[in-house]
Design a protein around this motif. Sequence first.
Motif, PDB file in Angstrom:
ATOM      1  N   ASP A 190      40.514-126.567  14.954  1.00 48.01           N
ATOM      2  CA  ASP A 190      40.537-127.744  14.088  1.00 48.01           C
ATOM      3  C   ASP A 190      41.693-128.684  14.429  1.00 48.01           C
ATOM      4  O   ASP A 190      41.635-129.882  14.112  1.00 48.01           O
ATOM      5  N   HIS A 191      42.737-128.154  15.061  1.00 44.35           N
ATOM      6  CA  HIS A 191      43.899-128.972  15.415  1.00 44.35           C
ATOM      7  C   HIS A 191      43.875-129.409  16.882  1.00 44.35           C
ATOM      8  O   HIS A 191      44.900-129.834  17.418  1.00 44.35           O
ATOM      9  N   GLY A 192      42.722-129.306  17.517  1.00 41.45           N
ATOM     10  CA  GLY A 192      42.576-129.884  18.846  1.00 41.45           C
ATOM     11  C   GLY A 192      42.800-128.948  20.016  1.00 41.45           C
ATOM     12  O   GLY A 192      42.959-129.416  21.155  1.00 41.45           O
ATOM     13  N   ALA A 193      42.809-127.643  19.792  1.00 36.32           N
ATOM     14  CA  ALA A 193      42.952-126.708  20.909  1.00 36.32           C
ATOM     15  C   ALA A 193      41.735-126.828  21.832  1.00 36.32           C
ATOM     16  O   ALA A 193      40.592-126.800  21.366  1.00 36.32           O
ATOM     17  N   ARG A 194      41.980-126.972  23.126  1.00 30.48           N
ATOM     18  CA  ARG A 194      40.894-127.144  24.090  1.00 30.48           C
ATOM     19  C   ARG A 194      40.201-125.805  24.333  1.00 30.48           C
ATOM     20  O   ARG A 194      40.811-124.826  24.752  1.00 30.48           O
ATOM     21  N   MET A 195      38.886-125.767  24.090  1.00 29.43           N
ATOM     22  CA  MET A 195      38.134-124.522  24.213  1.00 29.43           C
ATOM     23  C   MET A 195      37.756-124.212  25.649  1.00 29.43           C
ATOM     24  O   MET A 195      37.639-123.048  26.028  1.00 29.43           O
ATOM     25  N   ILE A 196      37.539-125.249  26.460  1.00 31.53           N
ATOM     26  CA  ILE A 196      37.054-125.009  27.818  1.00 31.53           C
ATOM     27  C   ILE A 196      38.189-124.789  28.817  1.00 31.53           C
ATOM     28  O   ILE A 196      37.933-124.639  30.004  1.00 31.53           O
ATOM     29  N   ALA A 197      39.438-124.774  28.337  1.00 26.42           N
ATOM     30  CA  ALA A 197      40.571-124.514  29.230  1.00 26.42           C
ATOM     31  C   ALA A 197      40.407-123.154  29.897  1.00 26.42           C
ATOM     32  O   ALA A 197      39.910-122.197  29.289  1.00 26.42           O
ATOM     33  N   ARG A 198      40.833-123.052  31.146  1.00 26.22           N
ATOM     34  CA  ARG A 198      40.654-121.833  31.935  1.00 26.22           C
ATOM     35  C   ARG A 198      41.973-121.068  32.084  1.00 26.22           C
ATOM     36  O   ARG A 198      43.055-121.646  32.131  1.00 26.22           O
ATOM     37  N   MET A 199      41.839-119.756  32.188  1.00 26.42           N
ATOM     38  CA  MET A 199      42.955-118.918  32.590  1.00 26.42           C
ATOM     39  C   MET A 199      43.025-118.896  34.111  1.00 26.42           C
ATOM     40  O   MET A 199      42.191-119.498  34.795  1.00 26.42           O
ATOM     41  N   ALA A 200      43.993-118.174  34.665  1.00 24.57           N
ATOM     42  CA  ALA A 200      44.171-118.154  36.118  1.00 24.57           C
ATOM     43  C   ALA A 200      42.939-117.616  36.833  1.00 24.57           C
ATOM     44  O   ALA A 200      42.636-118.006  37.955  1.00 24.57           O
ATOM     45  N   ASP A 201      42.207-116.705  36.191  1.00 24.24           N
ATOM     46  CA  ASP A 201      41.010-116.128  36.813  1.00 24.24           C
ATOM     47  C   ASP A 201      39.740-116.898  36.475  1.00 24.24           C
ATOM     48  O   ASP A 201      38.644-116.497  36.873  1.00 24.24           O
ATOM     49  N   GLY A 202      39.890-117.975  35.719  1.00 25.11           N
ATOM     50  CA  GLY A 202      38.737-118.800  35.392  1.00 25.11           C
ATOM     51  C   GLY A 202      38.058-118.457  34.086  1.00 25.11           C
ATOM     52  O   GLY A 202      37.052-119.081  33.725  1.00 25.11           O
ATOM     53  N   GLN A 203      38.584-117.510  33.347  1.00 25.01           N
ATOM     54  CA  GLN A 203      37.997-117.186  32.057  1.00 25.01           C
ATOM     55  C   GLN A 203      38.395-118.235  31.013  1.00 25.01           C
ATOM     56  O   GLN A 203      39.497-118.772  31.029  1.00 25.01           O
ATOM     57  N   THR A 204      37.461-118.512  30.106  1.00 27.94           N
ATOM     58  CA  THR A 204      37.719-119.393  28.980  1.00 27.94           C
ATOM     59  C   THR A 204      37.916-118.544  27.721  1.00 27.94           C
ATOM     60  O   THR A 204      37.743-117.318  27.737  1.00 27.94           O
ATOM     61  N   ALA A 205      38.227-119.211  26.632  1.00 31.72           N
ATOM     62  CA  ALA A 205      38.363-118.511  25.352  1.00 31.72           C
ATOM     63  C   ALA A 205      37.062-117.805  24.981  1.00 31.72           C
ATOM     64  O   ALA A 205      37.078-116.724  24.371  1.00 31.72           O
ATOM     65  N   LEU A 206      35.929-118.388  25.360  1.00 29.55           N
ATOM     66  CA  LEU A 206      34.636-117.770  25.046  1.00 29.55           C
ATOM     67  C   LEU A 206      34.457-116.455  25.792  1.00 29.55           C
ATOM     68  O   LEU A 206      33.921-115.487  25.232  1.00 29.55           O
ATOM     69  N   HIS A 207      34.877-116.394  27.044  1.00 26.78           N
ATOM     70  CA  HIS A 207      34.831-115.126  27.778  1.00 26.78           C
ATOM     71  C   HIS A 207      35.639-114.053  27.050  1.00 26.78           C
ATOM     72  O   HIS A 207      35.188-112.905  26.889  1.00 26.78           O
ATOM     73  N   LEU A 208      36.831-114.419  26.626  1.00 27.56           N
ATOM     74  CA  LEU A 208      37.732-113.462  25.989  1.00 27.56           C
ATOM     75  C   LEU A 208      37.157-112.971  24.661  1.00 27.56           C
ATOM     76  O   LEU A 208      37.225-111.774  24.350  1.00 27.56           O
ATOM     77  N   ALA A 209      36.586-113.883  23.888  1.00 26.62           N
ATOM     78  CA  ALA A 209      36.017-113.496  22.607  1.00 26.62           C
ATOM     79  C   ALA A 209      34.790-112.602  22.780  1.00 26.62           C
ATOM     80  O   ALA A 209      34.590-111.641  22.035  1.00 26.62           O
ATOM     81  N   ALA A 210      33.961-112.906  23.773  1.00 27.87           N
ATOM     82  CA  ALA A 210      32.760-112.099  24.017  1.00 27.87           C
ATOM     83  C   ALA A 210      33.132-110.702  24.499  1.00 27.87           C
ATOM     84  O   ALA A 210      32.516-109.712  24.100  1.00 27.87           O
ATOM     85  N   ALA A 211      34.123-110.614  25.366  1.00 25.78           N
ATOM     86  CA  ALA A 211      34.566-109.311  25.862  1.00 25.78           C
ATOM     87  C   ALA A 211      35.191-108.486  24.743  1.00 25.78           C
ATOM     88  O   ALA A 211      35.025-107.263  24.681  1.00 25.78           O
ATOM     89  N   ARG A 212      35.898-109.154  23.869  1.00 26.49           N
ATOM     90  CA  ARG A 212      36.535-108.464  22.736  1.00 26.49           C
ATOM     91  C   ARG A 212      35.488-107.991  21.738  1.00 26.49           C
ATOM     92  O   ARG A 212      35.654-106.959  21.086  1.00 26.49           O
ATOM     93  N   GLY A 213      34.432-108.768  21.567  1.00 30.07           N
ATOM     94  CA  GLY A 213      33.365-108.377  20.660  1.00 30.07           C
ATOM     95  C   GLY A 213      33.515-108.876  19.248  1.00 30.07           C
ATOM     96  O   GLY A 213      32.924-108.316  18.322  1.00 30.07           O
ATOM     97  N   ASN A 214      34.287-109.963  19.058  1.00 30.81           N
ATOM     98  CA  ASN A 214      34.449-110.526  17.723  1.00 30.81           C
ATOM     99  C   ASN A 214      33.396-111.613  17.515  1.00 30.81           C
ATOM    100  O   ASN A 214      33.520-112.728  18.027  1.00 30.81           O
ATOM    101  N   ALA A 215      32.371-111.272  16.750  1.00 37.37           N
ATOM    102  CA  ALA A 215      31.239-112.177  16.575  1.00 37.37           C
ATOM    103  C   ALA A 215      31.637-113.461  15.876  1.00 37.37           C
ATOM    104  O   ALA A 215      31.133-114.539  16.209  1.00 37.37           O
ATOM    105  N   GLU A 216      32.530-113.391  14.904  1.00 34.92           N
ATOM    106  CA  GLU A 216      32.913-114.574  14.157  1.00 34.92           C
ATOM    107  C   GLU A 216      33.663-115.561  15.047  1.00 34.92           C
ATOM    108  O   GLU A 216      33.456-116.770  14.957  1.00 34.92           O
ATOM    109  N   ILE A 217      34.523-115.056  15.925  1.00 37.13           N
ATOM    110  CA  ILE A 217      35.245-115.950  16.833  1.00 37.13           C
ATOM    111  C   ILE A 217      34.285-116.604  17.816  1.00 37.13           C
ATOM    112  O   ILE A 217      34.390-117.803  18.099  1.00 37.13           O
ATOM    113  N   VAL A 218      33.348-115.835  18.338  1.00 34.48           N
ATOM    114  CA  VAL A 218      32.344-116.406  19.247  1.00 34.48           C
ATOM    115  C   VAL A 218      31.578-117.514  18.544  1.00 34.48           C
ATOM    116  O   VAL A 218      31.337-118.595  19.106  1.00 34.48           O
TER     117      VAL A 218
END
Length: 293
Positions: free
Chosen positions: A61-89
Amino acid sequence: MAYVGNTERLCQAIVGHNLEEVRKWLSLEGSDPNTRDYAGRTPLQLACMTSTPEIVQCLVDHGARMIARMADGQTALHLAAARGNAEIVRILLTKSEQNEAEEDSKKERKVSASSAASKQNERDEASDEDDESEDDESEGDESDAVMVGDDGTASCATSFVKVGRDGSELTGIYSDDDEGEPDVYDVNVVSWDSHASPLHLAILNGHVDIVEMLVSSFGADVLLPVKLLEESSNSPRAAILTLVLALQLPLEEAKTMTKKLLQLGASPAQADVKGHTPLHYLAASGYSDLLDI
Protein backbone atom coordinates in the motif's frame (compact mmCIF):
# COMPACT_ATOMS: atom_id res chain seq x y z
CA MET A 1 26.98 -5.79 7.36
CA ALA A 2 25.95 -2.16 6.81
CA TYR A 3 22.51 -0.90 5.90
CA VAL A 4 21.68 2.15 3.81
CA GLY A 5 20.29 4.95 5.97
CA ASN A 6 17.91 3.65 8.64
CA THR A 7 16.79 0.63 6.64
CA GLU A 8 17.96 -1.65 9.45
CA ARG A 9 15.13 -0.37 11.63
CA LEU A 10 12.57 -1.29 8.96
CA CYS A 11 14.08 -4.73 8.37
CA GLN A 12 14.10 -5.51 12.08
CA ALA A 13 10.45 -4.47 12.34
CA ILE A 14 9.57 -6.72 9.38
CA VAL A 15 11.34 -9.75 10.78
CA GLY A 16 9.92 -9.03 14.23
CA HIS A 17 6.36 -8.86 12.83
CA ASN A 18 6.03 -5.34 14.26
CA LEU A 19 3.36 -3.79 12.05
CA GLU A 20 3.16 -0.56 14.04
CA GLU A 21 6.90 0.06 13.72
CA VAL A 22 6.72 -0.63 9.98
CA ARG A 23 3.96 1.96 9.66
CA LYS A 24 5.99 4.49 11.65
CA TRP A 25 9.04 3.95 9.45
CA LEU A 26 7.02 4.35 6.27
CA SER A 27 5.50 7.59 7.57
CA LEU A 28 8.93 9.21 7.97
CA GLU A 29 9.81 11.94 5.50
CA GLY A 30 11.95 10.59 2.69
CA SER A 31 11.36 6.94 3.58
CA ASP A 32 11.72 4.62 0.59
CA PRO A 33 9.97 1.23 0.82
CA ASN A 34 12.24 -0.07 -1.97
CA THR A 35 15.63 0.48 -0.30
CA ARG A 36 17.44 -2.85 -0.28
CA ASP A 37 19.18 -4.44 2.70
CA TYR A 38 22.82 -5.60 2.79
CA ALA A 39 21.81 -8.87 1.08
CA GLY A 40 20.17 -7.04 -1.81
CA ARG A 41 16.61 -7.80 -0.71
CA THR A 42 13.83 -5.25 -0.83
CA PRO A 43 11.67 -4.87 2.30
CA LEU A 44 8.79 -6.55 0.46
CA GLN A 45 10.94 -9.55 -0.48
CA LEU A 46 12.10 -9.86 3.13
CA ALA A 47 8.49 -9.65 4.33
CA CYS A 48 7.36 -12.36 1.91
CA MET A 49 10.10 -14.61 3.24
CA THR A 50 9.67 -14.00 6.97
CA SER A 51 6.77 -11.76 7.94
CA THR A 52 2.99 -11.49 8.09
CA PRO A 53 0.34 -10.77 5.46
CA GLU A 54 -0.54 -7.52 7.28
CA ILE A 55 3.00 -6.22 6.90
CA VAL A 56 3.11 -7.28 3.25
CA GLN A 57 -0.15 -5.42 2.65
CA CYS A 58 1.23 -2.34 4.40
CA LEU A 59 4.36 -2.31 2.25
CA VAL A 60 2.38 -2.80 -0.95
CA ASP A 61 0.00 0.00 0.00
CA HIS A 62 2.99 2.32 0.52
CA GLY A 63 4.46 1.72 -2.92
CA ALA A 64 6.75 -1.28 -2.49
CA ARG A 65 7.63 -2.57 -5.97
CA MET A 66 6.34 -6.13 -6.39
CA ILE A 67 8.17 -7.02 -9.59
CA ALA A 68 11.62 -6.12 -8.20
CA ARG A 69 14.10 -8.98 -8.60
CA MET A 70 16.60 -10.55 -6.25
CA ALA A 71 20.11 -11.43 -7.45
CA ASP A 72 18.87 -14.79 -8.77
CA GLY A 73 15.87 -13.24 -10.48
CA GLN A 74 13.22 -14.23 -7.97
CA THR A 75 10.42 -11.78 -7.22
CA ALA A 76 8.35 -11.43 -4.07
CA LEU A 77 5.78 -13.73 -5.69
CA HIS A 78 8.35 -16.51 -6.06
CA LEU A 79 9.25 -16.19 -2.39
CA ALA A 80 5.65 -16.21 -1.23
CA ALA A 81 4.75 -19.23 -3.37
CA ALA A 82 7.77 -21.19 -2.15
CA ARG A 83 6.94 -20.30 1.44
CA GLY A 84 3.34 -21.39 0.97
CA ASN A 85 1.55 -18.39 2.46
CA ALA A 86 -1.69 -18.22 0.51
CA GLU A 87 -2.76 -14.85 1.89
CA ILE A 88 0.51 -13.18 0.86
CA VAL A 89 0.27 -14.67 -2.63
CA ARG A 90 -3.28 -13.37 -2.90
CA ILE A 91 -2.26 -9.88 -1.71
CA LEU A 92 0.49 -9.65 -4.34
CA LEU A 93 -1.59 -10.88 -7.26
CA THR A 94 -4.68 -8.89 -6.29
CA LYS A 95 -2.60 -5.71 -6.14
CA SER A 96 -1.06 -6.64 -9.48
CA GLU A 97 -4.52 -6.91 -11.02
CA GLN A 98 -5.45 -3.52 -9.59
CA ASN A 99 -2.28 -2.00 -11.03
CA GLU A 100 -3.02 -3.59 -14.39
CA ALA A 101 -6.53 -2.14 -14.38
CA GLU A 102 -5.08 1.30 -13.63
CA GLU A 103 -2.58 0.93 -16.48
CA ASP A 104 -5.37 -0.06 -18.87
CA SER A 105 -7.37 2.96 -17.74
CA LYS A 106 -4.39 5.25 -18.38
CA LYS A 107 -3.97 3.82 -21.86
CA GLU A 108 -7.66 4.31 -22.61
CA ARG A 109 -7.48 7.94 -21.46
CA LYS A 110 -4.38 8.45 -23.58
CA VAL A 111 -6.04 7.01 -26.67
CA SER A 112 -9.17 9.07 -26.03
CA ALA A 113 -7.13 12.26 -25.64
CA SER A 114 -5.14 11.49 -28.78
CA SER A 115 -8.33 10.87 -30.73
CA ALA A 116 -9.84 14.14 -29.50
CA ALA A 117 -6.69 16.07 -30.44
CA SER A 118 -6.65 14.45 -33.88
CA LYS A 119 -10.26 15.39 -34.52
CA GLN A 120 -9.57 18.96 -33.43
CA ASN A 121 -6.60 19.11 -35.78
CA GLU A 122 -8.81 17.94 -38.63
CA ARG A 123 -11.35 20.65 -37.84
CA ASP A 124 -8.60 23.29 -37.71
CA GLU A 125 -7.18 22.12 -41.03
CA ALA A 126 -10.63 22.24 -42.58
CA SER A 127 -11.10 25.76 -41.22
CA ASP A 128 -7.68 26.72 -42.60
CA GLU A 129 -8.67 25.45 -46.05
CA ASP A 130 -11.91 27.46 -45.91
CA ASP A 131 -9.97 30.62 -45.06
CA GLU A 132 -7.56 30.04 -47.93
CA SER A 133 -10.48 29.50 -50.30
CA GLU A 134 -12.03 32.77 -49.21
CA ASP A 135 -8.68 34.54 -49.71
CA ASP A 136 -8.38 33.15 -53.22
CA GLU A 137 -11.86 34.35 -54.12
CA SER A 138 -11.40 37.84 -52.66
CA GLU A 139 -10.15 40.57 -54.99
CA GLY A 140 -8.24 43.64 -53.86
CA ASP A 141 -4.88 45.28 -54.15
CA GLU A 142 -1.81 43.16 -53.62
CA SER A 143 -0.94 44.65 -50.25
CA ASP A 144 -4.42 43.93 -48.87
CA ALA A 145 -4.23 40.34 -50.09
CA VAL A 146 -0.87 39.84 -48.48
CA MET A 147 -2.07 41.27 -45.18
CA VAL A 148 -5.10 39.02 -45.11
CA GLY A 149 -3.05 35.99 -46.01
CA ASP A 150 -0.46 36.65 -43.31
CA ASP A 151 -3.09 37.18 -40.65
CA GLY A 152 -4.96 34.06 -41.60
CA THR A 153 -1.87 31.91 -41.62
CA ALA A 154 -0.65 33.19 -38.26
CA SER A 155 -4.05 32.72 -36.71
CA CYS A 156 -4.39 29.16 -37.97
CA ALA A 157 -0.88 28.26 -36.90
CA THR A 158 -1.54 29.50 -33.39
CA SER A 159 -4.78 27.54 -33.16
CA PHE A 160 -3.13 24.37 -34.45
CA VAL A 161 -0.28 24.53 -31.97
CA LYS A 162 -2.56 25.11 -29.03
CA VAL A 163 -4.76 22.17 -29.83
CA GLY A 164 -2.47 19.50 -31.12
CA ARG A 165 1.20 20.24 -30.75
CA ASP A 166 1.64 22.23 -27.57
CA GLY A 167 3.22 19.70 -25.19
CA SER A 168 2.46 21.78 -22.11
CA GLU A 169 -1.24 21.68 -22.83
CA LEU A 170 -1.33 17.95 -23.38
CA THR A 171 0.87 17.02 -20.42
CA GLY A 172 -2.05 16.89 -18.00
CA ILE A 173 -3.91 14.47 -20.27
CA TYR A 174 -1.02 12.15 -20.97
CA SER A 175 0.79 12.38 -17.62
CA ASP A 176 2.07 9.06 -16.33
CA ASP A 177 4.03 9.17 -13.11
CA ASP A 178 5.10 5.51 -13.14
CA GLU A 179 8.85 5.02 -13.31
CA GLY A 180 10.11 2.03 -15.29
CA GLU A 181 7.81 -0.83 -16.12
CA PRO A 182 4.29 -1.07 -14.68
CA ASP A 183 4.24 -2.94 -11.36
CA VAL A 184 2.24 -5.81 -12.82
CA TYR A 185 3.03 -9.51 -12.59
CA ASP A 186 3.17 -12.04 -15.33
CA VAL A 187 1.95 -14.90 -13.14
CA ASN A 188 4.27 -17.24 -15.10
CA VAL A 189 7.36 -15.10 -14.49
CA VAL A 190 10.50 -17.25 -14.18
CA SER A 191 13.62 -16.57 -12.16
CA TRP A 192 16.92 -16.01 -13.93
CA ASP A 193 18.96 -18.79 -12.34
CA SER A 194 16.58 -21.75 -12.02
CA HIS A 195 14.03 -20.66 -14.66
CA ALA A 196 11.32 -21.68 -12.18
CA SER A 197 7.98 -19.91 -11.96
CA PRO A 198 6.00 -19.36 -8.74
CA LEU A 199 3.88 -22.38 -9.70
CA HIS A 200 6.96 -24.58 -10.04
CA LEU A 201 8.18 -23.54 -6.60
CA ALA A 202 4.77 -24.20 -5.06
CA ILE A 203 4.79 -27.71 -6.56
CA LEU A 204 8.31 -28.48 -5.36
CA ASN A 205 7.42 -27.37 -1.84
CA GLY A 206 4.18 -29.33 -1.75
CA HIS A 207 1.81 -26.36 -1.42
CA VAL A 208 -1.34 -27.71 -3.03
CA ASP A 209 -3.46 -24.72 -2.01
CA ILE A 210 -1.01 -22.31 -3.64
CA VAL A 211 -0.95 -24.39 -6.81
CA GLU A 212 -4.74 -24.32 -7.02
CA MET A 213 -4.87 -20.58 -6.37
CA LEU A 214 -2.22 -19.72 -8.96
CA VAL A 215 -3.90 -21.78 -11.67
CA SER A 216 -7.61 -21.45 -10.90
CA SER A 217 -7.75 -17.87 -9.63
CA PHE A 218 -4.88 -16.16 -11.45
CA GLY A 219 -4.35 -18.15 -14.65
CA ALA A 220 -0.93 -19.74 -14.15
CA ASP A 221 -0.01 -22.19 -16.93
CA VAL A 222 -0.14 -25.70 -15.47
CA LEU A 223 1.60 -27.07 -18.59
CA LEU A 224 4.57 -24.66 -18.42
CA PRO A 225 7.77 -26.70 -17.95
CA VAL A 226 10.98 -25.62 -16.28
CA LYS A 227 13.23 -24.95 -19.26
CA LEU A 228 16.94 -25.67 -18.86
CA LEU A 229 18.91 -23.66 -21.40
CA GLU A 230 22.24 -24.00 -23.15
CA GLU A 231 24.59 -21.30 -21.88
CA SER A 232 26.10 -20.65 -25.29
CA SER A 233 22.95 -20.47 -27.43
CA ASN A 234 20.24 -19.97 -24.78
CA SER A 235 18.24 -22.72 -26.51
CA PRO A 236 16.40 -25.40 -24.49
CA ARG A 237 18.51 -28.45 -23.70
CA ALA A 238 15.99 -30.04 -21.35
CA ALA A 239 12.60 -29.41 -19.76
CA ILE A 240 11.06 -30.56 -16.50
CA LEU A 241 7.29 -31.04 -16.69
CA THR A 242 5.02 -30.04 -13.82
CA LEU A 243 3.90 -33.64 -13.21
CA VAL A 244 7.55 -34.66 -13.05
CA LEU A 245 8.26 -31.96 -10.46
CA ALA A 246 5.65 -33.61 -8.23
CA LEU A 247 7.76 -36.78 -8.19
CA GLN A 248 10.33 -34.94 -6.06
CA LEU A 249 7.89 -34.94 -3.13
CA PRO A 250 7.42 -37.72 -0.56
CA LEU A 251 5.02 -40.37 -1.84
CA GLU A 252 1.83 -39.25 -0.09
CA GLU A 253 2.46 -35.60 -0.95
CA ALA A 254 3.26 -36.63 -4.52
CA LYS A 255 -0.09 -38.41 -4.75
CA THR A 256 -2.00 -35.36 -3.54
CA MET A 257 -0.07 -32.98 -5.79
CA THR A 258 -0.44 -35.22 -8.85
CA LYS A 259 -4.21 -35.45 -8.37
CA LYS A 260 -4.47 -31.70 -8.08
CA LEU A 261 -2.29 -31.03 -11.14
CA LEU A 262 -4.34 -33.45 -13.23
CA GLN A 263 -7.57 -31.78 -12.06
CA LEU A 264 -6.14 -28.42 -13.11
CA GLY A 265 -5.25 -29.63 -16.62
CA ALA A 266 -1.77 -31.15 -16.44
CA SER A 267 -1.39 -33.90 -19.05
CA PRO A 268 0.38 -37.26 -18.60
CA ALA A 269 0.78 -37.27 -22.41
CA GLN A 270 2.85 -34.08 -22.45
CA ALA A 271 6.42 -34.76 -23.56
CA ASP A 272 9.67 -32.92 -22.87
CA VAL A 273 12.35 -32.02 -25.42
CA LYS A 274 13.61 -35.61 -25.41
CA GLY A 275 10.16 -37.07 -26.00
CA HIS A 276 9.75 -38.39 -22.47
CA THR A 277 6.35 -38.13 -20.80
CA PRO A 278 5.64 -38.09 -17.04
CA LEU A 279 4.88 -41.80 -17.33
CA HIS A 280 8.48 -42.48 -18.35
CA TYR A 281 9.76 -40.67 -15.27
CA LEU A 282 7.13 -42.30 -13.07
CA ALA A 283 8.21 -45.76 -14.20
CA ALA A 284 11.76 -44.95 -13.18
CA SER A 285 10.83 -43.35 -9.86
CA GLY A 286 9.53 -46.30 -7.90
CA TYR A 287 6.26 -44.48 -7.20
CA SER A 288 4.16 -47.21 -8.82
CA ASP A 289 1.13 -46.19 -6.74
CA LEU A 290 0.87 -43.07 -8.88
CA LEU A 291 0.17 -45.11 -12.01
CA ASP A 292 -3.45 -45.65 -10.91
CA ILE A 293 -3.87 -41.90 -10.46
